[in-house]
Scaffold this motif. Sequence first.
Motif: not given
Length: 267
Positions: A81, A90, A102, A111
Amino acid sequence: MAMFVHLTSAASTPRMRRSGIRAASHGQDGARGVYCFPVLPSYVLTHQWLRELARFGGGSGGGLVAVHVRLDDEQPVLVGHYADRARSSQAAVRAAEAVRRVAALDDPRGWEVFVPRAIRPREIHRVRAAPQVAGWRYRPDAHGTPPCTCYGCRIRGGYGARRLRERMPHPLDGPPPPARVLLARIAAAGDDPAALREALHWFGMRRRGPLDQLTRLAAHPDPTVREDLVWAVARWSTPGVTNLLDTLATDPDPDVREAVEAVRDAG
């Protein structure tokens, strides 16, 4: 091969076709690369970043286009995100795994995937027109939520920004009172550090100010007042700011000297 979409200005199309997409964006920890998003079955989710990017002028000169990029499944990328970027949290995965993560989310809005290198011309699958009204602005689910006018959230010079700040003033971030009102508060404050620091806080949001009437605070006995004076005038374009900072750079208090050094390093 994993397929992603990169949104960028239409004016860049000839250059991208010729030499690819430059690694011009900054990811977490200062890495340089290219932001993109997996191509999902949902057209709206695939192009969700369009309105937010356009808000920062990315679509000037012909709007934004969608650049479809085909990467090797084993290409290392970062996925997460956008809020995770500042926390450097991340995840480092392969491109195929990024698409899988995703696609499996209940809500993939916000995202992003970061490719830590430039995109080569042969990796560009196609460039096509993109809808200029798809996606969210500010943040997912922002629609219907009153906008925040704090210094960190507002966009300086944005459309209607001044009217919004006047209609919904932030208790800490303005808009600041007129200079004459702040000078009156300083005159009434005497040597009260709290009142003087509050007035200097508001002066720090201005682009220019009555420097000659604030210079005397450089000799105030409370070092927190002198330090706040540094932050208040550092970005002013008023003549004399450099000389005042030179004086405060030799202040006996280390916090004041560090403040001068910090504002000069930032400039």
